[in-house]
Motif scaffolding. Sequence first.
Motif, PDB file in Angstrom:
ATOM      1  N   ARG A   1      58.655  65.446  68.962  1.00  0.00           N
ATOM      2  CA  ARG A   1      58.390  65.780  67.546  1.00  0.00           C
ATOM      3  C   ARG A   1      59.101  64.785  66.630  1.00  0.00           C
ATOM      4  NH1 ARG A   1      58.197  69.701  71.677  1.00  0.00           N
ATOM      5  NH2 ARG A   1      57.196  71.616  70.933  1.00  0.00           N
ATOM      6  N   GLU A   2      58.839  63.519  66.816  1.00  0.00           N
ATOM      7  CA  GLU A   2      59.505  62.474  66.042  1.00  0.00           C
ATOM      8  C   GLU A   2      58.513  61.353  65.759  1.00  0.00           C
ATOM      9  OE1 GLU A   2      62.616  61.109  68.601  1.00  0.00           O
ATOM     10  OE2 GLU A   2      61.233  60.170  70.016  1.00  0.00           O
ATOM     11  N   ALA A   3      58.954  60.379  64.948  1.00  0.00           N
ATOM     12  CA  ALA A   3      58.131  59.210  64.614  1.00  0.00           C
ATOM     13  C   ALA A   3      56.797  59.624  64.002  1.00  0.00           C
ATOM     14  CB  ALA A   3      57.917  58.329  65.845  1.00  0.00           C
ATOM     15  N   PHE A   4      56.821  60.657  63.166  1.00  0.00           N
ATOM     16  CA  PHE A   4      55.610  61.055  62.453  1.00  0.00           C
ATOM     17  C   PHE A   4      55.644  60.473  61.042  1.00  0.00           C
ATOM     18  CE2 PHE A   4      58.663  64.615  62.430  1.00  0.00           C
ATOM     19  CZ  PHE A   4      58.944  64.705  61.068  1.00  0.00           C
ATOM     20  N   GLY A   5      54.520  60.647  60.330  1.00  0.00           N
ATOM     21  CA  GLY A   5      54.406  60.069  59.001  1.00  0.00           C
ATOM     22  C   GLY A   5      54.616  61.086  57.897  1.00  0.00           C
ATOM     23  N   ARG A   6      54.343  60.654  56.690  1.00  0.00           N
ATOM     24  CA  ARG A   6      54.571  61.501  55.521  1.00  0.00           C
ATOM     25  C   ARG A   6      53.564  62.651  55.452  1.00  0.00           C
ATOM     26  NH1 ARG A   6      52.953  56.375  52.921  1.00  0.00           N
ATOM     27  NH2 ARG A   6      50.758  56.520  52.279  1.00  0.00           N
TER      28      ARG A   6
ATOM     29  N   ASP B   1      66.242  64.729  58.825  1.00  0.00           N
ATOM     30  CA  ASP B   1      66.135  63.868  57.648  1.00  0.00           C
ATOM     31  C   ASP B   1      64.777  63.192  57.541  1.00  0.00           C
ATOM     32  OD1 ASP B   1      66.476  62.205  59.805  1.00  0.00           O
ATOM     33  OD2 ASP B   1      68.049  60.969  58.897  1.00  0.00           O
ATOM     34  N   ALA B   2      63.919  63.366  58.555  1.00  0.00           N
ATOM     35  CA  ALA B   2      62.558  62.827  58.485  1.00  0.00           C
ATOM     36  C   ALA B   2      61.625  63.769  57.736  1.00  0.00           C
ATOM     37  CB  ALA B   2      62.011  62.583  59.890  1.00  0.00           C
ATOM     38  N   VAL B   3      62.094  64.994  57.464  1.00  0.00           N
ATOM     39  CA  VAL B   3      61.310  65.969  56.704  1.00  0.00           C
ATOM     40  C   VAL B   3      61.551  65.715  55.218  1.00  0.00           C
ATOM     41  CG1 VAL B   3      60.913  68.413  56.236  1.00  0.00           C
ATOM     42  CG2 VAL B   3      61.504  67.663  58.557  1.00  0.00           C
ATOM     43  N   THR B   4      60.511  65.321  54.511  1.00  0.00           N
ATOM     44  CA  THR B   4      60.642  64.919  53.115  1.00  0.00           C
ATOM     45  C   THR B   4      60.503  66.111  52.162  1.00  0.00           C
ATOM     46  OG1 THR B   4      58.271  64.486  52.827  1.00  0.00           O
ATOM     47  CG2 THR B   4      59.619  62.695  53.717  1.00  0.00           C
TER      48      THR B   4
ATOM     49  N   HIS C   1      51.188  62.928  59.011  1.00  0.00           N
ATOM     50  CA  HIS C   1      50.425  61.904  59.733  1.00  0.00           C
ATOM     51  C   HIS C   1      50.962  61.799  61.164  1.00  0.00           C
ATOM     52  CE1 HIS C   1      47.949  59.809  56.704  1.00  0.00           C
ATOM     53  NE2 HIS C   1      48.933  60.029  55.837  1.00  0.00           N
ATOM     54  N   PRO C   2      50.104  61.874  62.191  1.00  0.00           N
ATOM     55  CA  PRO C   2      50.559  61.668  63.574  1.00  0.00           C
ATOM     56  C   PRO C   2      50.639  60.181  63.884  1.00  0.00           C
ATOM     57  CG  PRO C   2      48.230  62.164  63.581  1.00  0.00           C
ATOM     58  CD  PRO C   2      48.666  62.218  62.134  1.00  0.00           C
ATOM     59  N   THR C   3      51.649  59.512  63.337  1.00  0.00           N
ATOM     60  CA  THR C   3      51.710  58.052  63.453  1.00  0.00           C
ATOM     61  C   THR C   3      51.888  57.584  64.898  1.00  0.00           C
ATOM     62  OG1 THR C   3      54.033  58.231  62.756  1.00  0.00           O
ATOM     63  CG2 THR C   3      52.445  57.550  61.104  1.00  0.00           C
TER      64      THR C   3
ATOM     65  N   GLY D   1      54.596  51.855  57.290  1.00  0.00           N
ATOM     66  CA  GLY D   1      54.603  52.275  55.898  1.00  0.00           C
ATOM     67  C   GLY D   1      54.366  53.763  55.719  1.00  0.00           C
ATOM     68  N   LEU D   2      53.820  54.418  56.738  1.00  0.00           N
ATOM     69  CA  LEU D   2      53.567  55.859  56.673  1.00  0.00           C
ATOM     70  C   LEU D   2      54.747  56.691  57.150  1.00  0.00           C
ATOM     71  CD1 LEU D   2      49.943  56.010  58.185  1.00  0.00           C
ATOM     72  CD2 LEU D   2      50.564  56.121  55.767  1.00  0.00           C
ATOM     73  N   ARG D   3      55.606  56.106  57.967  1.00  0.00           N
ATOM     74  CA  ARG D   3      56.661  56.886  58.614  1.00  0.00           C
ATOM     75  C   ARG D   3      57.777  57.273  57.655  1.00  0.00           C
ATOM     76  NH1 ARG D   3      57.930  54.308  64.483  1.00  0.00           N
ATOM     77  NH2 ARG D   3      59.791  55.577  64.145  1.00  0.00           N
ATOM     78  N   THR D   4      58.442  58.366  57.974  1.00  0.00           N
ATOM     79  CA  THR D   4      59.537  58.862  57.131  1.00  0.00           C
ATOM     80  C   THR D   4      60.900  58.678  57.790  1.00  0.00           C
ATOM     81  OG1 THR D   4      59.327  61.110  58.033  1.00  0.00           O
ATOM     82  CG2 THR D   4      58.021  60.581  56.069  1.00  0.00           C
ATOM     83  N   ASP D   5      60.925  58.080  58.970  1.00  0.00           N
ATOM     84  CA  ASP D   5      62.190  57.873  59.689  1.00  0.00           C
ATOM     85  C   ASP D   5      62.486  56.382  59.822  1.00  0.00           C
ATOM     86  OD1 ASP D   5      60.125  57.290  61.415  1.00  0.00           O
ATOM     87  OD2 ASP D   5      61.126  58.097  63.185  1.00  0.00           O
ATOM     88  N   GLN D   6      62.119  55.626  58.822  1.00  0.00           N
ATOM     89  CA  GLN D   6      62.251  54.169  58.897  1.00  0.00           C
ATOM     90  C   GLN D   6      63.708  53.728  58.944  1.00  0.00           C
ATOM     91  OE1 GLN D   6      60.357  53.770  55.176  1.00  0.00           O
ATOM     92  NE2 GLN D   6      58.354  53.252  55.988  1.00  0.00           N
TER      93      GLN D   6
END
Length: 286
Positions: free
Chosen positions: A153-158, A177-180, A199-201, A247-252
């Motif tokens: 459950r990681e490396a997902f997008g916004r 912290d990836a949850v915006t 997004h399922p990046t 650019g879509l990910r939230t854990d950059q």
Amino acid sequence: MSENTIRFPQLDITFNNVGDHIELFGFSVMYYGIIIAVGMLLAGAIILKEGKRVGFKEDDLLDVMLWGMICGIIGARVYYVLFSLDDYAGRWLSVFNIREGGLAVYGGMIGASLAVYVIARKKRLPFLRLLDVLVLGGVVGQICGRWGNFFNREAFGRYYEGRLSMMLPVNSVRQSDAVTKEMMEHIISEGGIDWISVHPTFLYESLWNVGVFLILYFVVRKIKKWDGEIFFSFLMLYGAGRVWIEGLRTDQLLLFSTRLPVSQCLAGLCVAVSTAMLVYKRIDEH
């Protein structure tokens, strides 16, 4: 449904009881590790087959794969930690605990490439031709490896509610912290569970890499005219996907004190340099 459920509501697909590990002889074995191992085996099979076809000895290929894998893991970890130093302040021993996550693809590529260069020089092997062989296996490993992110459950997008949206229970997310804020503002509560839609990046990148492999293996490999052509084609194609997906990910991972995603910047640089090299070589041929 439970906290272990992962849903793709627009596709009417639901995965129940998706764990992240299995118990084996009293030890927890992460699915991520199993998937990485499978990816390495598939990559190794392709590398050996292609390497023999272009004239490399099996022993040389095995040496290259062994040291490339070791240095690749080290490079992936160093890259991740270097751009996440604040997360390890006061707990530096965690730097060595890769079981908790934290491996970066570009760091792995850099580490593995350095190892391959050293071995190629030592054994007097053509470095760029070797890279042409290795990237064919490497991209297959990446196709598989991204599915480890699904189980973690990681490396997902916004936040996203479109056709391919993926819904995760908030409490199951590996990196909180990836949850915006936007995700939290659009939480859906069903069955006593709070869900975020993203997004399922990991899926985007896995599918993108399938396309990259098909182009490299069935097109570029057939028309190749110079050593390094497959490698630079890989950098261009893979990098183009990473520029978009990162650019879509939230854990950059960010470039130190800037707000620039380091992997997105590096991917863009790879696209520019490799495209210039491919164009230059084509022009030079004429």
